[in-house]
Enzyme design. Structure first.
Site, mmCIF file in Angstrom:
data_model
loop_
_atom_site.group_PDB
_atom_site.id
_atom_site.type_symbol
_atom_site.label_atom_id
_atom_site.label_comp_id
_atom_site.label_asym_id
_atom_site.label_seq_id
_atom_site.Cartn_x
_atom_site.Cartn_y
_atom_site.Cartn_z
ATOM 1 N N GLU A 1 0.849 -1.191 0.000
ATOM 2 C CA GLU A 1 0.000 0.000 0.000
ATOM 3 C C GLU A 1 0.881 1.237 0.000
ATOM 4 O OE1 GLU A 1 -2.610 1.599 -0.744
ATOM 5 O OE2 GLU A 1 -4.090 0.874 0.682
ATOM 6 N N ASP B 1 -4.044 5.782 5.765
ATOM 7 C CA ASP B 1 -4.533 7.086 6.212
ATOM 8 C C ASP B 1 -5.618 6.836 7.261
ATOM 9 O OD1 ASP B 1 -5.542 9.704 6.404
ATOM 10 O OD2 ASP B 1 -5.230 10.106 4.290
#
Length: 181
Positions: A104, A108
Site C-alpha cells: 500500500e 490514512d
C-alpha cells in the site's frame, strides 16, 4: 517548488528524499526477507495506482520467489477521502493457502486497507501482511497497523513517489507535503 491546486498556489516541502526512500526500502526488504525466508513463494498484491512505484522498488530487493498481482481501490476525490470505498478491479482468484503481502502507498484513515483485508480474509490465504510506504497514525479510524511501515507522517496531504493529487505528481522521486503558499 510550487504547484497550482484548484486555483490555489501550494508549496511543496520534501519530507522524504529519494535517498531516504531507497535506504528505508532496503531496511524493509531485509526484514521481509528474514520473516518469509527464501523458500516459499510470496504473493505481492499491489494496491494501484499509488503503491506501484514503491512496490516495484521493494520487490526487486526481495529474495524469495514472488507472484505479482494488482488490485485497485478508489476512496479519494481530490485531497479528501470520499468515505466510500470501491473495489475497481476484482481480487486475484487463486490465493488459497498462499502467503500474501499487500503493498500500500499510505494507511490514512485505514478504511481502504480494512476493507481490502476483510475481502482477502474470504480467500483462505495462509497469511496476510501489509507493507505501507507511509502511515498516518493520527488519521486512523480503525485499530489496525501495517506489519511493515516505511515512514510515519502527520495528518497532512502528501504527493510524490506514487502518491497523487487528482492523478498527478506520482512521478516525483520524493514524498512531499503540500502547504498553502
Amino acid at each position: 517548488m510550487q504547484i497550482q491546486v484548484n486555483n490555489t498556489l501550494m508549496n511543496v516541502k520534501v519530507l522524504f528524499s529519494e535517498s531516504d526512500i531507497r535506504e528505508r526500502i532496503k531496511q524493509l526488504s531485509e526484514q521481509i526477507n528474514l520473516d518469509y525466508g527464501t523458500e516459499n513463494t510470496l504473493v505481492i498484491l499491489i494496491v494501484l495506482h499509488g503503491a506501484l512505484i514503491f512496490a516495484s522498488d521493494l520487490v526487486r530487493n526481495l529474495a524469495m520467489p514472488t507472484e505479482i498481482e494488482t488490485v485497485r481501490i478508489k476512496s479519494y476525490e481530490g485531497t479528501t477521502s470520499s468515505g466510500n470505498i470501491n473495489l475497481v478491479t476484482p481480487l486475484p482468484k487463486d490465493l488459497v493457502g498462499k502467503h500474501v503481502l499487500v503493498i500500500e502507498d499510505i494507511v490514512d484513515t485505514g478504511r481502504s486497507i480494512n476493507f481490502l483485508l476483510n475481502e482477502l480474509k474470504k480467500s483462505n490465504t495462509k497469511s496476510i501482511k501489509v507493507c505501507s510506504l507511509l502511515d498516518k497514525p493520527e488519521a486512523h479510524e480503525y485499530p489496525l497497523k501495517a506489519d511493515y511501515i516505511g515512514f510515519q507522517i502527520a495528518k497532512n496531504f502528501v504527493i510524490g513517489y506514487g502518491l497523487d493529487l487528482d492523478g498527478k505528481y506520482r512521478n516525483l522521486p520524493y514524498v512531499a507535503d503540500l502547504i498553502k503558499a
